[in-house]
Design a protein around this motif. Structure first.
Motif, PDB file in Angstrom:
ATOM      1  N   ARG A 189       0.844  -1.201   0.000  1.00 24.18           N
ATOM      2  CA  ARG A 189       0.000   0.000   0.000  1.00 24.18           C
ATOM      3  C   ARG A 189       0.879   1.251   0.000  1.00 24.18           C
ATOM      4  O   ARG A 189       0.733   2.163   0.810  1.00 24.18           O
ATOM      5  CB  ARG A 189      -0.983  -0.008   1.166  1.00 24.18           C
ATOM      6  CG  ARG A 189      -1.924  -1.182   1.228  1.00 24.18           C
ATOM      7  CD  ARG A 189      -2.780  -1.387  -0.014  1.00 24.18           C
ATOM      8  NE  ARG A 189      -3.578  -0.229  -0.378  1.00 24.18           N
ATOM      9  CZ  ARG A 189      -4.834  -0.017   0.024  1.00 24.18           C
ATOM     10  NH1 ARG A 189      -5.414  -0.901   0.817  1.00 24.18           N
ATOM     11  NH2 ARG A 189      -5.494   1.049  -0.388  1.00 24.18           N
ATOM     12  N   VAL A 190       1.838   1.252  -0.969  1.00 26.14           N
ATOM     13  CA  VAL A 190       2.836   2.316  -1.053  1.00 26.14           C
ATOM     14  C   VAL A 190       2.329   3.442  -1.947  1.00 26.14           C
ATOM     15  O   VAL A 190       1.766   3.211  -3.015  1.00 26.14           O
ATOM     16  CB  VAL A 190       4.168   1.770  -1.613  1.00 26.14           C
ATOM     17  CG1 VAL A 190       5.192   2.900  -1.776  1.00 26.14           C
ATOM     18  CG2 VAL A 190       4.717   0.679  -0.702  1.00 26.14           C
ATOM     19  N   ASP A 250       3.581   2.738  10.952  1.00 24.79           N
ATOM     20  CA  ASP A 250       3.746   4.144  11.317  1.00 24.79           C
ATOM     21  C   ASP A 250       3.379   5.084  10.176  1.00 24.79           C
ATOM     22  O   ASP A 250       2.967   6.223  10.408  1.00 24.79           O
ATOM     23  CB  ASP A 250       5.178   4.423  11.769  1.00 24.79           C
ATOM     24  CG  ASP A 250       5.444   3.978  13.202  1.00 24.79           C
ATOM     25  OD1 ASP A 250       4.458   3.780  13.938  1.00 24.79           O
ATOM     26  OD2 ASP A 250       6.618   3.827  13.568  1.00 24.79           O
ATOM     27  N   ASN A 251       3.550   4.637   8.930  1.00 23.86           N
ATOM     28  CA  ASN A 251       3.249   5.482   7.772  1.00 23.86           C
ATOM     29  C   ASN A 251       2.186   4.861   6.879  1.00 23.86           C
ATOM     30  O   ASN A 251       2.179   5.073   5.670  1.00 23.86           O
ATOM     31  CB  ASN A 251       4.534   5.733   6.968  1.00 23.86           C
ATOM     32  CG  ASN A 251       5.573   6.500   7.768  1.00 23.86           C
ATOM     33  OD1 ASN A 251       5.317   7.600   8.238  1.00 23.86           O
ATOM     34  ND2 ASN A 251       6.741   5.898   7.949  1.00 23.86           N
ATOM     35  N   SER A 252       1.275   4.120   7.503  1.00 23.11           N
ATOM     36  CA  SER A 252       0.272   3.401   6.720  1.00 23.11           C
ATOM     37  C   SER A 252      -0.873   4.284   6.242  1.00 23.11           C
ATOM     38  O   SER A 252      -1.681   3.841   5.427  1.00 23.11           O
ATOM     39  CB  SER A 252      -0.305   2.249   7.546  1.00 23.11           C
ATOM     40  OG  SER A 252       0.666   1.256   7.770  1.00 23.11           O
ATOM     41  N   GLY A 253      -0.977   5.510   6.754  1.00 23.43           N
ATOM     42  CA  GLY A 253      -2.082   6.399   6.389  1.00 23.43           C
ATOM     43  C   GLY A 253      -2.770   6.893   7.639  1.00 23.43           C
ATOM     44  O   GLY A 253      -2.116   7.217   8.638  1.00 23.43           O
ATOM     45  N   GLU A 286      -5.351   5.521  -3.474  1.00 21.11           N
ATOM     46  CA  GLU A 286      -4.333   5.484  -4.528  1.00 21.11           C
ATOM     47  C   GLU A 286      -3.020   4.882  -4.054  1.00 21.11           C
ATOM     48  O   GLU A 286      -2.066   4.787  -4.838  1.00 21.11           O
ATOM     49  CB  GLU A 286      -4.108   6.903  -5.059  1.00 21.11           C
ATOM     50  CG  GLU A 286      -5.358   7.499  -5.708  1.00 21.11           C
ATOM     51  CD  GLU A 286      -5.143   8.930  -6.173  1.00 21.11           C
ATOM     52  OE1 GLU A 286      -4.034   9.452  -5.970  1.00 21.11           O
ATOM     53  OE2 GLU A 286      -6.093   9.508  -6.735  1.00 21.11           O
ATOM     54  N   SER A 287      -2.954   4.477  -2.812  1.00 28.29           N
ATOM     55  CA  SER A 287      -1.738   3.829  -2.293  1.00 28.29           C
ATOM     56  C   SER A 287      -1.826   2.343  -2.587  1.00 28.29           C
ATOM     57  O   SER A 287      -2.370   1.561  -1.808  1.00 28.29           O
ATOM     58  CB  SER A 287      -1.619   4.084  -0.780  1.00 28.29           C
ATOM     59  OG  SER A 287      -1.520   5.462  -0.514  1.00 28.29           O
ATOM     60  N   ILE A 288      -1.279   1.944  -3.731  1.00 27.75           N
ATOM     61  CA  ILE A 288      -1.429   0.555  -4.177  1.00 27.75           C
ATOM     62  C   ILE A 288      -0.090  -0.110  -4.487  1.00 27.75           C
ATOM     63  O   ILE A 288      -0.057  -1.278  -4.866  1.00 27.75           O
ATOM     64  CB  ILE A 288      -2.335   0.458  -5.421  1.00 27.75           C
ATOM     65  CG1 ILE A 288      -1.736   1.231  -6.596  1.00 27.75           C
ATOM     66  CG2 ILE A 288      -3.748   0.968  -5.095  1.00 27.75           C
ATOM     67  CD1 ILE A 288      -2.455   0.981  -7.914  1.00 27.75           C
TER      68      ILE A 288
END
Length: 492
Positions: free
Chosen positions: A389-390, A414-417, A466-468
């Protein structure tokens, strides 16, 4: 308002909201979630007349926890699901503030539910409450009638047993008796479980305190489940209040199990040490059933109490993990996704023998609804893994990586959204210097099965739609011996 009217009222609310809710960005594609409102513990998970029935704690009117109903879904194959009408509503004097968690059992052609009726006796919900155990039954597995003899267990036993906190009956049959185990605690706030037996589900005899915690074992044991695999009795439960130890027990509450032997005459379970069921963030209140193949299947609530739940702003909250098969190897549960989930696969992409030293993107290996199987030769790398999910423009990524020096896998969100952050870790030994990963991504979840189910890590994440992206990375050279990726179809 009577029981049937309360169910009709709730169903009208669900039908009016569901179509819009299921379009919101974090609503799952292939996990069970409420049509609207709040969901927590799975209840009554059972195999009845050739179908799998899953009930769950549910408040249809709000995405916040409220007076509990029992939501209901069913499946023929554990992959595709169908929502059914609500099964239980808080309607009687003994359950007016909630039909709390419980279980199900088939007797002849009828399905019986055993649940905890909850009544608040004051504003302090930790101390001012009354809990009783109740029965409801159904001829069709859909419409349930509460027993006129409820409550069937109206008071906690005498002794060092908390008089108000006893709940979550799990019922099964052995020989001529039905048995149920209840979550409890001592008057000194030490978690324990209570064992009962009955010949008819109505008249219950208290047998014993089957097990009590010692040391760092929590102040209350919720949602107990006892079952047998290969001659070993396993107690599955959710201890509340275990203190962190190293990288263990960092969730608010834990879910795990002990392996031992239940003496059906004395009612005492002799058992070994506590082991975690899942090393991630979001598994609670697991419940099992056995199906016609003899498999022991487990489901859990895919959230954690008091966690931030960003989906609540879209009028829903909570989800259930994928169904998982449990087997016992060398005194430890091995947990794998049910093979029926393969029916949801489409658009396969595969690679073999890809060398990685740094970062690597593989064409068409990306997406939001993904099943991914990877076998990695660690070679001489010190650290390696993948990011899912980048979205580099947004700075979003969920990182799953292995450190060969500490022999630990880390799940970093920590940076997943949006939503809660943090890391969870699990000790893992490489097998012939190789790591096997089996990963499921849905709109707001990650489920990682490690080394064919030796360990599992589950967590909710809330990335941008859009994080795919999916990226492989390493510090030192690794080889991706095999990569298989599928898009996962919807389950409803």
């Amino acid at each position: 308002m009577n029981h049937d009217d309360k169910i009709i009222q709730a169903e009208e609310v669900l039908k009016s909201k569901h179509e819009e809710i299921r379009k919101t960005k974090w609503y799952p594609t292939y996990h069970v979630a409420p049509q609207a409102g709040w969901m927590n513990d799975p209840n009554g998970f059972s195999f009845y007349n050739g179908e799998y029935h899953l009930f769950y704690q549910h408040y249809p009117f709000s995405p916040q926890w409220g007076p509990m109903y029992w939501g209901h879904a069913k499946s023929r194959d554990l992959a595709s699901w169908e929502h059914l009408p609500i099964a239980l509503a808080p309607s009687e004097d003994y359950d007016k503030d909630g039909c709390f968690s419980g279980s199900a059992i088939q007797i002849d052609d009828k399905l019986y539910l055993m649940y905890t009726g909850n009544v608040w006796t004051g504003d302090d919900h930790d101390h001012q409450l009354k809990q009783v155990q109740c029965i409801a039954s159904s001829q069709d597995g859909i419409h349930f009638t509460k027993d006129e003899q409820n409550p069937v267990i109206s008071t906690a036993p005498e002794g060092n047993i908390h008089p108000f906190h006893f709940r979550d009956p799990k019922v099964w049959k052995k020989g001529e008796h039905y048995y149920c185990v209840l979550g409890s605690k001592t008057n000194q706030n030490i978690g324990q479980i209570l064992l009962y037996r009955s010949k008819d589900l109505v008249d219950w005899e208290f047998m014993n305190v089957a097990a009590t915690g010692t040391g760092n074992f929590g102040y209350m044991w919720e949602c107990p489940d006892i079952f047998n695999i290969d001659g070993q009795d396993i107690l599955l439960m959710s201890p509340q209040g275990m203190a962190p130890e190293g990288y263990m027990y960092h969730n608010l509450h834990q879910s795990g199990y002990v392996v031992g032997k239940l003496d059906y005459e004395t009612g005492i379970l002799e058992h070994g040490p506590f082991q975690l069921l899942d090393y991630g963030f979001d598994v609670y209140a697991p419940q099992t059933t056995v199906d016609e193949q003899g498999r022991r299947i487990v489901l859990s609530w895919m959230n954690m109490w008091e966690s931030e739940m960003p989906e609540q702003k879209y009028e829903w909250a909570g989800a259930i993990t994928l169904p998982r098969v449990m087997t016992l190897e060398n005194g430890t549960l091995r947990i794998s996704p049910v093979p029926e989930l393969k029916s949801l696969r489409k658009d396969k992409v595969a690679y073999e023998r890809i060398q990685v030293n740094g970062n690597e993107l593989l064409p068409k290996v990306d997406g939001s609804f993904v099943e991914l199987k990877v076998t990695i030769d660690a070679k001489d790398a010190t650290q390696f893994g993948l990011k899912v999910r980048v979205n580099e423009d947004l700075g979003e990524e969920t990182v799953l990586y292995y450190d060969t020096r500490t022999k630990v896998i880390t799940f970093n969100r920590d940076n997943s959204g949006a939503g809660p952050k943090g890391i969870r870790q699990a000790p893992v030994e490489l097998i012939d210097n190789k790591l096997h990963l089996h990963l499921f991504l849905d709109s707001s979840s990650v489920e990682l099965f490690i080394n064919e189910g030796e360990k599992v890590m589950t967590g909710r994440i809330y990335p941008n739609e859009e994080s795919i992206g999916i990226q492989f990375f390493s510090e030192g050279e690794i080889e991706l011996l095999k990569v298989e990726k599928w898009t996962v179809a919807g389950a409803f």
